[in-house]
Design a protein around this motif. Sequence first.
Motif, short mmCIF file in Angstrom:
data_model
loop_
_atom_site.label_atom_id
_atom_site.label_comp_id
_atom_site.label_asym_id
_atom_site.label_seq_id
_atom_site.Cartn_x
_atom_site.Cartn_y
_atom_site.Cartn_z
N GLN A 1 -4.73 6.00 9.67
CA GLN A 1 -5.72 6.16 8.61
C GLN A 1 -6.13 4.82 8.02
O GLN A 1 -7.30 4.59 7.70
CB GLN A 1 -5.19 7.11 7.53
N TYR A 2 -5.17 3.91 7.86
CA TYR A 2 -5.53 2.60 7.32
C TYR A 2 -6.34 1.78 8.32
O TYR A 2 -7.24 1.04 7.95
CB TYR A 2 -4.28 1.84 6.87
N LEU A 3 -6.01 1.91 9.61
CA LEU A 3 -6.82 1.23 10.62
C LEU A 3 -8.24 1.79 10.64
O LEU A 3 -9.21 1.04 10.74
CB LEU A 3 -6.18 1.39 12.01
N LEU B 1 0.83 -1.21 0.00
CA LEU B 1 0.00 0.00 0.00
C LEU B 1 0.86 1.25 0.00
O LEU B 1 1.91 1.29 0.66
CB LEU B 1 -0.89 0.03 1.25
N PRO B 2 0.43 2.31 -0.71
CA PRO B 2 1.13 3.60 -0.56
C PRO B 2 0.95 4.10 0.86
O PRO B 2 -0.01 3.72 1.56
CB PRO B 2 0.41 4.49 -1.57
N ALA B 3 1.87 4.93 1.31
CA ALA B 3 1.77 5.44 2.68
C ALA B 3 0.42 6.13 2.91
O ALA B 3 -0.16 6.03 3.99
CB ALA B 3 2.92 6.41 2.96
N PHE B 4 -0.09 6.79 1.86
CA PHE B 4 -1.40 7.43 1.94
C PHE B 4 -2.15 7.18 0.64
O PHE B 4 -1.59 7.39 -0.45
CB PHE B 4 -1.28 8.93 2.23
N ASP B 5 -3.38 6.74 0.78
CA ASP B 5 -4.22 6.44 -0.38
C ASP B 5 -4.91 7.73 -0.83
O ASP B 5 -6.12 7.90 -0.66
CB ASP B 5 -5.23 5.36 -0.01
N PHE B 6 -4.11 8.64 -1.43
CA PHE B 6 -4.64 9.95 -1.81
C PHE B 6 -5.81 9.85 -2.80
O PHE B 6 -6.70 10.69 -2.80
CB PHE B 6 -3.54 10.81 -2.42
N HIS B 7 -5.79 8.84 -3.64
CA HIS B 7 -6.82 8.70 -4.68
C HIS B 7 -7.97 7.78 -4.26
O HIS B 7 -8.85 7.48 -5.07
CB HIS B 7 -6.19 8.18 -5.98
N ASN B 8 -7.94 7.30 -3.01
CA ASN B 8 -9.01 6.44 -2.49
C ASN B 8 -9.21 5.23 -3.39
O ASN B 8 -10.33 4.90 -3.80
CB ASN B 8 -10.31 7.24 -2.35
N VAL B 9 -8.12 4.54 -3.68
CA VAL B 9 -8.13 3.43 -4.63
C VAL B 9 -8.52 2.11 -3.98
O VAL B 9 -9.16 1.26 -4.60
CB VAL B 9 -6.75 3.29 -5.30
N TYR B 10 -8.14 1.92 -2.71
CA TYR B 10 -8.26 0.60 -2.08
C TYR B 10 -9.56 0.49 -1.29
O TYR B 10 -9.73 1.11 -0.24
CB TYR B 10 -7.04 0.34 -1.20
N ASN B 11 -10.47 -0.30 -1.82
CA ASN B 11 -11.76 -0.57 -1.18
C ASN B 11 -11.54 -1.66 -0.14
O ASN B 11 -11.68 -2.86 -0.42
CB ASN B 11 -12.77 -1.01 -2.24
N VAL B 12 -11.20 -1.23 1.04
CA VAL B 12 -10.73 -2.16 2.08
C VAL B 12 -11.80 -3.19 2.43
O VAL B 12 -11.51 -4.40 2.57
CB VAL B 12 -10.29 -1.39 3.33
N SER B 13 -13.04 -2.77 2.59
CA SER B 13 -14.09 -3.71 3.00
C SER B 13 -14.27 -4.82 1.98
O SER B 13 -14.56 -5.97 2.35
CB SER B 13 -15.41 -2.95 3.20
N ALA B 14 -14.07 -4.50 0.68
CA ALA B 14 -14.21 -5.52 -0.37
C ALA B 14 -12.96 -6.38 -0.49
O ALA B 14 -13.03 -7.58 -0.79
CB ALA B 14 -14.53 -4.86 -1.71
N LEU B 15 -11.79 -5.79 -0.24
CA LEU B 15 -10.53 -6.50 -0.45
C LEU B 15 -10.14 -7.40 0.73
O LEU B 15 -9.50 -8.43 0.54
CB LEU B 15 -9.40 -5.49 -0.69
N GLN B 16 -10.52 -6.99 1.93
CA GLN B 16 -9.99 -7.65 3.12
C GLN B 16 -10.23 -9.16 3.17
O GLN B 16 -9.32 -9.92 3.56
CB GLN B 16 -10.55 -6.99 4.38
N PRO B 17 -11.38 -9.69 2.76
CA PRO B 17 -11.56 -11.14 2.80
C PRO B 17 -10.62 -11.90 1.87
O PRO B 17 -10.42 -13.11 2.05
CB PRO B 17 -13.03 -11.32 2.37
N HIS B 18 -10.04 -11.23 0.89
CA HIS B 18 -9.24 -11.89 -0.13
C HIS B 18 -7.74 -11.66 0.03
O HIS B 18 -6.94 -12.30 -0.64
CB HIS B 18 -9.67 -11.41 -1.52
N VAL B 19 -7.35 -10.73 0.90
CA VAL B 19 -5.95 -10.35 1.04
C VAL B 19 -5.44 -10.79 2.41
O VAL B 19 -6.08 -10.54 3.44
CB VAL B 19 -5.77 -8.82 0.87
#
Length: 585
Positions: free
Chosen positions: A332-334, A273-291
């Motif tokens: 921020q990621y938490l 992950l970039p230090a800050f997701d400035f572009h709001n690219v990572y949909n954490v709720s959707a990705l978390q079950p798969h990562v």
Amino acid sequence: MKFKVIILLLLCFSTVCLKAQNRSLTDQLESIVDRESNIKFIEDSIIRSKLQQRNVDSIRLLIKIDSLREIEGRSAQEAEVAIDTAAFIKRQEAVKQSPFAQESESEVTFDKKQGIGHQSVYKKNHDLKANTAVFGWHPYWMGSAYKSYNYSLMSHIAYFSYELNPITGGYHSIHDWKTTALIDSVQAHGKKALLTVTNFGERNNQKFLNSLPAQKHFIKTAISLLKARNADGLNIDFENIGASDQGAMTNFIIDLATTMRMQRPDYQLTIALPAFDFHNVYNVSALQPHVDLFIIMGYEFHGSNSTVAGPVAPLSSGNIWWEYNLERAVDQYLASGIAAGKLLLSIPYYGAEWETEDLLFPSKTKHFKGYWTYRKIMNKYGRQTCCYDQISDSKYYVFRDQNNTYRQIWFEDSTSLAKKYQWINNKNIGGVGIWALGFDNGYTELWELLAEHFAEQEARTASGIWNKFMRNFRRYAFYSLRVLKNPKTLITNPRPLMGIIGGMFGVSMVGFFFLYRFGYRLKRYKMLAFKGITIILLLIAGLFVLFGLKFLGYQETKYLMLGVLISTILFLIYSYRSVAEKDLP
């Protein structure tokens, strides 16, 4: 005559229209200037920045495109932050590039260029703390530095990298992935061996994420490469993804994870992950079950295109440094919903050097001198690096060179990393990442620091010794199974075999002395069989002495010396008895 009059009237009408249009544009620009106080601020910001020329062009282009759409309506401070964040994104890409022009060379060649050696190695075995991950990248240009790694202090090692062709989904290069002994070494120690996939730049990511055929071809190719090395998964390192590609990125990760686990359920998928997701690219709720793991790239807060010299990885900012720092990145990621146990903070094993306007900090930069690995900093400046910044918890060194130019170097060492490791443990996140393994080749203190903060501190009790014995037993048993599945492992990773043979040396000598003393009591067929086995073991031991010494590490040397010690003791015992019997009347 009439024709000339018509032409003249048309010219006059065109002139009036152009003036009206210009007046309209002027009014619009004046309106923008009024709202922004003065649009000249942006030009002055660029002049003040004194970036390297290649980055100046990119920043100016950003301003040219976005000035009316985004910067209009912002305060001067907000506009400056927009410029700083764009430069930050560019730096994170740049630091992952190889320092060498020729990137298709062998590990041996890179060893020579980098001065890789294996004289100073920390080989003490440890057990990582429960639910703690230590993730490290091994860049291909670090050659065979992996021969000095302490694998007991790692959970995941990712080979860097599969350089993605965004148009086809294939690769520009995978370097030594198919042959490097790193993968065998990682798995011989029971750790996870991963392949990092890199794709840098917004346009490259847009091409790939919007091409389903390219994604399909990539997934097929990547899985085949994992199978070829019996590796354990992938690390996705796509940097500078545009905001419009969030959905495409999410779908790609889900598709990749699902397809991988259809092939092998225990395949692991990790994301840098970039230090800050400035572009709001990572949909954490959707990705978390798969990562399985999210690794924050916690560096480049100051770097190649910075206007100010400063810490590469500041833990906090105070009133001196840029408002973005490691504490804020993790928080921020938490807050975005990533489970603490899946979140790792990666730290740099390198530093950055600038020519500056003065020796105080923060100081404006004149020229960026380069990125230096921990090894190079220690080799060049040794222990004279005197100073520590309490605010950012970073090490720095300032001096005036032979040309009377001021210099500043900011980096991490065992003191600054200890603070960051302690903070990671107190934060109760999943662990730490390292960019990059091998950057400290020849120095053991950073390995010792990992052991201090992320490994179990075993007391030397009977249970502790037994656990250590069982750990080593499992290690060699796992290696033996890998050899049975793939005999080529003996060639690509002979180090564990040397440890086994070192121990066998003692066993073979025991057999030899047993024959010497009691051979006459054995029946003929038993005698021949025992002699044959003993001779084979002695031959193997001899080959080990002749050709295997270069593979010796601490553990292997220990087994060899133990075997020699046992043999020597037995020799003395049996020789004494033999001589005593001959002296009897």
